[in-house]
Motif scaffolding. Structure first.
Motif, PDB file in Angstrom:
ATOM      1  N   TRP A  52      26.182  51.672  94.907  1.00 12.38           N
ATOM      2  CA  TRP A  52      25.229  51.603  93.798  1.00 12.38           C
ATOM      3  C   TRP A  52      25.143  52.940  93.078  1.00 12.38           C
ATOM      4  O   TRP A  52      25.092  52.993  91.837  1.00 12.38           O
ATOM      5  CB  TRP A  52      23.862  51.189  94.317  1.00 12.38           C
ATOM      6  N   LYS A  53      25.139  54.021  93.819  1.00 15.68           N
ATOM      7  CA  LYS A  53      25.071  55.352  93.210  1.00 15.68           C
ATOM      8  C   LYS A  53      26.345  55.677  92.430  1.00 15.68           C
ATOM      9  O   LYS A  53      26.309  56.422  91.451  1.00 15.68           O
ATOM     10  CB  LYS A  53      24.831  56.408  94.287  1.00 15.68           C
ATOM     11  N   ARG A 112      31.402  38.961  91.052  1.00 18.23           N
ATOM     12  CA  ARG A 112      30.225  39.495  90.332  1.00 18.23           C
ATOM     13  C   ARG A 112      28.909  38.907  90.857  1.00 18.23           C
ATOM     14  O   ARG A 112      28.018  39.656  91.245  1.00 18.23           O
ATOM     15  CB  ARG A 112      30.374  39.211  88.840  1.00 18.23           C
ATOM     16  N   PRO A 113      28.747  37.578  90.872  1.00 16.88           N
ATOM     17  CA  PRO A 113      27.503  37.033  91.413  1.00 16.88           C
ATOM     18  C   PRO A 113      27.299  37.365  92.889  1.00 16.88           C
ATOM     19  O   PRO A 113      26.160  37.534  93.344  1.00 16.88           O
ATOM     20  CB  PRO A 113      27.625  35.516  91.189  1.00 16.88           C
ATOM     21  N   GLN A 114      28.381  37.492  93.627  1.00 17.55           N
ATOM     22  CA  GLN A 114      28.244  37.881  95.042  1.00 17.55           C
ATOM     23  C   GLN A 114      27.733  39.311  95.168  1.00 17.55           C
ATOM     24  O   GLN A 114      26.894  39.611  96.030  1.00 17.55           O
ATOM     25  CB  GLN A 114      29.591  37.731  95.752  1.00 17.55           C
ATOM     26  N   ALA A 115      28.216  40.191  94.294  1.00 15.08           N
ATOM     27  CA  ALA A 115      27.737  41.572  94.284  1.00 15.08           C
ATOM     28  C   ALA A 115      26.254  41.627  93.925  1.00 15.08           C
ATOM     29  O   ALA A 115      25.465  42.372  94.526  1.00 15.08           O
ATOM     30  CB  ALA A 115      28.551  42.409  93.303  1.00 15.08           C
ATOM     31  N   ALA A 159      30.580  48.730  90.917  1.00 13.05           N
ATOM     32  CA  ALA A 159      31.209  49.309  92.108  1.00 13.05           C
ATOM     33  C   ALA A 159      31.172  48.328  93.274  1.00 13.05           C
ATOM     34  O   ALA A 159      32.145  48.213  94.031  1.00 13.05           O
ATOM     35  CB  ALA A 159      30.509  50.611  92.484  1.00 13.05           C
ATOM     36  N   VAL A 160      30.065  47.607  93.418  1.00 13.91           N
ATOM     37  CA  VAL A 160      29.967  46.621  94.494  1.00 13.91           C
ATOM     38  C   VAL A 160      30.964  45.491  94.255  1.00 13.91           C
ATOM     39  O   VAL A 160      31.640  45.027  95.188  1.00 13.91           O
ATOM     40  CB  VAL A 160      28.527  46.063  94.593  1.00 13.91           C
ATOM     41  N   GLN A 161      31.081  45.064  92.997  1.00 11.44           N
ATOM     42  CA  GLN A 161      32.029  43.999  92.661  1.00 11.44           C
ATOM     43  C   GLN A 161      33.459  44.419  93.011  1.00 11.44           C
ATOM     44  O   GLN A 161      34.204  43.648  93.624  1.00 11.44           O
ATOM     45  CB  GLN A 161      31.931  43.669  91.173  1.00 11.44           C
ATOM     46  N   ARG A 162      33.834  45.628  92.627  1.00 10.17           N
ATOM     47  CA  ARG A 162      35.194  46.103  92.914  1.00 10.17           C
ATOM     48  C   ARG A 162      35.434  46.191  94.420  1.00 10.17           C
ATOM     49  O   ARG A 162      36.531  45.889  94.906  1.00 10.17           O
ATOM     50  CB  ARG A 162      35.426  47.469  92.255  1.00 10.17           C
ATOM     51  N   HIS A 163      34.409  46.624  95.151  1.00  9.61           N
ATOM     52  CA  HIS A 163      34.556  46.755  96.608  1.00  9.61           C
ATOM     53  C   HIS A 163      34.799  45.378  97.238  1.00  9.61           C
ATOM     54  O   HIS A 163      35.632  45.258  98.151  1.00  9.61           O
ATOM     55  CB  HIS A 163      33.306  47.398  97.205  1.00  9.61           C
TER      56      HIS A 163
END
Length: 320
Positions: free
Chosen positions: A80-81, A257-260, A87-91
């Motif tokens: 998040w930072k 995306r929605p999962q992130a 960033a969460v989506q890419r991870h």
């Protein structure tokens, strides 16, 4: 003179008798007060012991909960930072096992919250009667009960919230991938599409997922959607179609995306839950402090606020 002497003797005797009766009553009153003080002190000692037993058990359950929460939060906080939801989506897109691992951790966290919740309710049957026996016990019971009620709300949110949503999204993502892999001329295509629309509709109209659905409502239409959302009746089919279409399209184009977004909402829920659980420990410690001080120059609410402050347990700043 003899009659006068007899009168004096009677008056003296009555005075002596009155003094004796007064002394007897005063002595009895003092003994009763001493006994009551002794009983009160004994009740306070028992109450402090019960509070300490409860606090020790809940502290152990809390530490187990924090260990699991940390596994989920640390990585999400770091991502998040870096770049927020992107960033969460890419991870998620670049790490095939991440969603499975974090879903497992969410289930473990849910189990630890349930353990803490059950401990609260087990101990209340020992704690509340003892506190209620004290002069100031009603306020103490009411304070602790409010905190226990807050834990109940967090428990329900975790149990029926984002852990379930993660599983529903996993099913929807799988259907979206199957739909894209199936030719439109294939006889299975309409059936798969219908299943995906039903899965999306189920998510969009589930009241437990209201915070998640919010992101797929067209700007300025939130209030209108929530009216029929709360009534569980689809009246504005155009608006409902837009909400369902937005989530449907996201699952097809950018399924991570929605999962992130779900994971970040789950992180917020975890943070609220552990704060509420820590607040219970602060309140119990404050009750014990007031009892030990014999309520001299302090109030329970003031003691709770003091122990929540950064000078003591730092409720809003420190995890443990």
């Amino acid at each position: 003179m003899e009659n006068f002497s007899i009168g004096v003797d009677i008056a003296t005797s009555l005075a002596i008798l009155g003094a004796f009766v007064s002394w007897t009553l005063d002595n009895h009153r003092q003994r009763r007060m001493a006994r009551e003080v002794g009983i009160n002190d004994q009740a306070r000692a028992i109450a402090v012991t019960k509070i300490q037993e409860t606090t020790i058990q809940l502290s152990k359950d809390f530490n187990s909960m924090i260990t699991i929460a940390g596994k989920i939060e640390r990585r999400l906080n770091r991502l998040w930072k870096q770049d927020g939801v992107d960033a969460v989506q890419r991870h998620i897109e670049n790490n095939d096992s991440y969603l499975q691992d974090v879903s497992s951790d969410l289930q473990d966290f849910k189990g630890e919250v349930s353990r803490y919740y059950e401990s609260c309710h087990v101990h209340k049957y020992l704690l509340f009667p003892v506190l209620g026996s004290l002069p100031e016990g009603d306020e103490m019971v009411a304070s602790v009960k409010r905190d226990f009620d807050d834990i109940a709300r967090c428990h329900d949110e975790i149990n029926s919230g984002y852990a379930h949503l993660m599983r529903e999204l996993e099913t929807a993502v799988a259907l979206a991938a199957e739909l894209q892999a199936t030719d439109e001329d294939d006889a299975q295509h309409p059936e798969i599409k219908k299943k995906l629309v039903n899965a999306v509709s189920s998510i969009a109209y589930d009241p437990d997922y209201k915070d998640f659905t919010h992101y797929f409502i067209p700007d300025g239409q939130e209030e209108a959607f929530y009216r029929e959302y709360d009534n569980r009746e689809i009246q504005d089919r155009e608006l409902s179609g837009q909400v369902i279409g937005n989530l449907y399209g996201s699952l097809l184009k950018h399924p991570a995306r929605p999962q992130a977004m779900c994971l970040l909402l789950a992180r917020q829920s975890i943070q609220r839950t552990r704060t509420e659980c820590k607040e219970v420990l602060c309140s119990l410690s404050a009750v014990a402090s007031v009892l030990l001080a014999r309520n001299e120059g302090t109030t329970l609410s003031a003691e709770i606020q003091k122990l929540k402050s950064d000078d003591y347990f730092a409720l809003d700043r420190e995890i443990r």
